[in-house]
Write a protein that holds these residues in place. Structure first.
Motif: not given
Length: 609
Positions: A278, A325-326, A345, A396
């Motif tokens: 990614h 993911d994210n 992050t 989420r």
């Protein structure tokens, strides 16, 4: 013949010790847990009573103890009948269990499912009854499952051929909930096998066009998992070593090897099985490593990959699979029923740490045995718990809260799973050497929670292939890598809650009778239907164009929507310009080799908002 089996080992008081007994005790028994109450989706009312006397401290089982009884007695069972009975653990000079064995005759190939729900921790198995008890382990259909400590439910599905089969159930642990007289319900169901896929040599294609193959590897090299980025590069893991091959596929007809990332010491003896990429970063899972369980690698220049950071989380020095993911990396080790969540992050590749040693979250209690794989689709994590099925978590908001379990559904040898973007369908692959199938699950989210229901099973006879491996979904089109069968392509059919096989290409050069799991390992279908990519252990790397004539599905997601209408207008008004005739034949519903307004009505019928 006196046969009485201890629970926690394979000691059997018999005239001869049977080898199959070790199977039933091969895995450690979970410690007792508080009684969770009845299963969430219980079987219906009792239709047949088992009828065995309640066990006691001096009990000798002459009733239906099967291969564990004082005599080899089996109770007959019928399909679709709920059997109610009693079982338990009894203590005399030693600890023994009341195991119940049932028998059925199968007259044609089918998939049978044995479901047991109990007031005690339970295990269940399907045995090949064509083999006598004292002739060694069963060669077909033997599977063990335990209640997961919450639902007390064991479910096993097996594709079977005609013959005699034994259905087994027993307590899997001694506890206050497995005392003599504890109740259970059990039911045997069946579903028909799909028409077998015809054996296919290398090069067989059903609506799948070979674009190219890259096979420039030594014969002792085995390619593992596959991932790609949005810049036209593909990354291939190594089944036998600590390296990742990087290919330039900007020209799909001519893949070019640009680099090999070699894991540096002291982890150079690991296996780089899984890889994700990614935004210029490659995440490599290192199985059987020593220090790093995973590594973050700079591939902003794919021709010059450089290690940035080692990930060394306690109990995660062996990472079998991972998913990014994210801003969060999810890792599973195939040893424990857990998943580690790493917060990236704030990760800066220009100023990276040498080592990451802390996880944001460690999620525990995912099934009984271990978690094999993880995938994230639209805020939900799909965890493949090897002996405990598919587990779904809400992820989420991982920066604020740990993954929240939504529900689970039973499965056996659950190896991999993927879901549709809307979360309504999940497909799992169950890896085993006697015909591991794929399973479709329907997901219903309502005011009472998330409910997961198994609706369909697809299997290939073992004469044609070995086992399913990995599953991937684009829209409602399913791609499966299948050992000794290559890539299989299905459409998920909501109306019938089933799968429709629409294509297959056999990439393997091995036949099913050759030992071991050979052939297709993974698929990457997320760069468009005209460049669906497959990794194969022996033949390495393939690119395909998957188009289904007469489907109306131009973009390859098994859903006819507005992008397909736009493509239809171009094919109808300007054939052979922007798109080839081969591209446009997806709209030739009437088969007249012409895309015209006669096909438009059928396209409208298939249209979905």
């Amino acid at each position: 013949m006196l046969i009485r089996k201890k629970i926690f080992n394979t000691t059997v008081a018999v005239a001869g010790v049977f080898a199959w007994a070790s199977f039933l005790s091969a895995h450690p028994v979970d410690p007792p847990a508080p009684d969770p109450g009845p299963p969430e989706n219980p079987l219906g009312a009792c239709e047949v009573m088992e009828g065995e006397p309640v066990c006691n401290s001096s009990y000798v089982d002459f009733f239906n103890g099967g291969c564990e009884g004082a005599v080899e007695e089996f109770s007959p069972i019928e399909f679709n009948k709920v059997v109610c009975g009693k079982s338990g653990v009894f203590k005399g000079n030693d600890v023994f269990r009341d195991s119940d064995w049932f028998v059925i005759e199968i007259d044609h190939p089918m998939i049978i499912t044995w479901t047991v729900e109990a007031q005690f921790p339970v295990e269940a198995a399907i045995f090949n009854g064509n083999i006598p008890c004292n002739m060694g382990p069963p060669v077909h259909g033997a599977r063990e499952a335990r209640g997961n400590g919450e639902l007390r439910q064991a479910v096993i599905s097996e594709p079977v051929q005609p013959g005699t089969y034994w259905l087994f159930l027993a307590p899997s642990a001694t506890s206050d909930f497995a005392t003599c007289g504890a109740s259970y319900k059990a039911m045997l169901t069946a579903e028909e096998l799909e028409d077998p896929v015809d054996p296919a040599p290398v090069g067989f294609a059903n609506e799948i066009e070979l674009v190219s193959q890259w096979n420039d590897q030594p014969k002792d090299h085995q390619t593992a998992d596959i991932w790609a980025d949005d810049r036209g590069y593909v990354y291939l893991g190594n089944r036998l070593g600590a390296s990742v091959d990087i290919l330039d596929v900007n020209n799909p007809a001519n893949p070019v090897h640009v680099a090999t990332y070699v894991v540096p010491p002291p982890d150079d003896d690991a296996l780089a099985l899984d890889v994700k990429v990614h935004d210029g970063l490659m995440f490599v899972g290192l199985d059987r490593g020593g220090f790093d369980g995973a590594q973050i690698v700079d591939v902003r220049d794919p021709a010059n990959p450089q290690k940035l950071t080692g990930i060394q989380i306690l109990n995660y020095n062996n990472v079998h699979n991972l998913f990014y993911d994210n801003g969060f990396l999810y890792m599973v080790n195939s040893f424990t029923p857990t998943v580690a969540v790493i917060d990236l992050t704030d990760y800066d590749p220009d100023n990276p740490p040498d080592v990451i040693t802390d996880a944001k979250w460690i999620v525990e209690g995912i099934g009984n045995h271990f978690v094999h794989d993880v995938s994230i689709v639209n805020g939900r994590a799909y965890l493949s718990a090897w002996e405990s099925g598919i587990w779904v978590y809400d992820v989420r908001f991982p920066e604020f809260e740990p993954p929240l379990r939504l529900n689970w559904a039973p499965g056996d040898n659950t190896h991999a799973a993927w879901a549709t973007e809307d979360g309504k369908w999940i497909v799992t692959g169950e890896e085993r050497n006697n015909g591991g199938p794929i399973k479709l699950y329907a997901v219903d989210d309502n005011n009472h929670g998330t409910h997961i229901t198994h609706t369909y099973t697809y299997s290939i006879p073992t004469s044609d292939a070995v086992s399913s491996h990995n599953t991937y979904i684009v829209g409602r089109r399913l791609y499966v890598s299948w050992y000794n069968a290559g890539m299989l392509v299905f459409d998920i059919v909501p109306e019938t809650k089933s799968l429709k096989l629409v294509g297959r290409y056999d990439t393997t050069d091995a036949s099913p009778d050759q030992q071991g799991f050979k052939g297709a390992w993974g698929v990457y279908p997320f760069n468009g239907r005209d460049r669906v990519m497959v990794s194969d252990k022996e033949t390495h790397f393939w690119i395909f164009d998957v188009h289904i004539p007469g489907s109306g599905d131009f973009d390859g997601n098994a859903i006819v929507n507005l992008p397909d209408f736009d493509a239809f207008l171009i094919c109808q008004s300007s054939p052979g310009t922007a798109y080839t005739e081969n591209d446009c034949d997806v709209f030739d519903f009437d088969g007249d080799n012409d895309v015209d307004f006669n096909d438009f009505a059928e396209l409208q019928r298939k249209f979905e908002e």
